[in-house]
Scaffold this motif. Sequence first.
Motif, mmCIF file in Angstrom:
data_model
loop_
_atom_site.group_PDB
_atom_site.id
_atom_site.type_symbol
_atom_site.label_atom_id
_atom_site.label_comp_id
_atom_site.label_asym_id
_atom_site.label_seq_id
_atom_site.Cartn_x
_atom_site.Cartn_y
_atom_site.Cartn_z
ATOM 1 N N LEU A 14 49.439 29.205 5.059
ATOM 2 C CA LEU A 14 50.155 28.070 4.493
ATOM 3 C C LEU A 14 49.265 26.832 4.432
ATOM 4 N N ARG A 29 47.071 26.994 1.511
ATOM 5 C CA ARG A 29 47.814 26.628 0.288
ATOM 6 C C ARG A 29 47.923 25.113 0.163
ATOM 7 N N THR A 88 56.302 24.368 1.493
ATOM 8 C CA THR A 88 55.171 24.706 2.351
ATOM 9 C C THR A 88 55.239 23.909 3.640
ATOM 10 N N LEU A 91 56.922 32.573 1.718
ATOM 11 C CA LEU A 91 55.995 32.936 2.782
ATOM 12 C C LEU A 91 55.440 34.330 2.507
ATOM 13 N N THR A 125 52.810 34.063 -0.184
ATOM 14 C CA THR A 125 51.612 33.402 0.339
ATOM 15 C C THR A 125 50.796 34.363 1.196
#
Length: 103
Positions: A27, A30, A45, A69, A72
């Motif tokens: 995360l 990202r 996020t 999630l 990701t």
Amino acid sequence: MSSSPPETETYEVTLSRDEQWVAHHALSNRLDAALDADETPPEWTLEVLETIEADGDTERLTGSQADRLYDTLATYVDREETPPRDVSDATTVLARLEDVRNA
């Protein structure tokens, strides 16, 4: 007379410390990518990061958060430079997310 809005369904996902770290790392990557591109990071996020950083080993995620999630982590697992240990932990989290969504 108005009706109450429907409650958002949540899923309880238990993560080990290593699994939390991998999810947090993916995360964070990202977030960093969005900031590097001069974009505003997606709000979800930050919400999922806050959930993971909260004390405890059980995360309560909305369906949308669990899906994001999952996406990701799936992207993180597919990266060539992802360390094998991270792939193992992330794959475990992916399976756990599938299990709670299909229960």
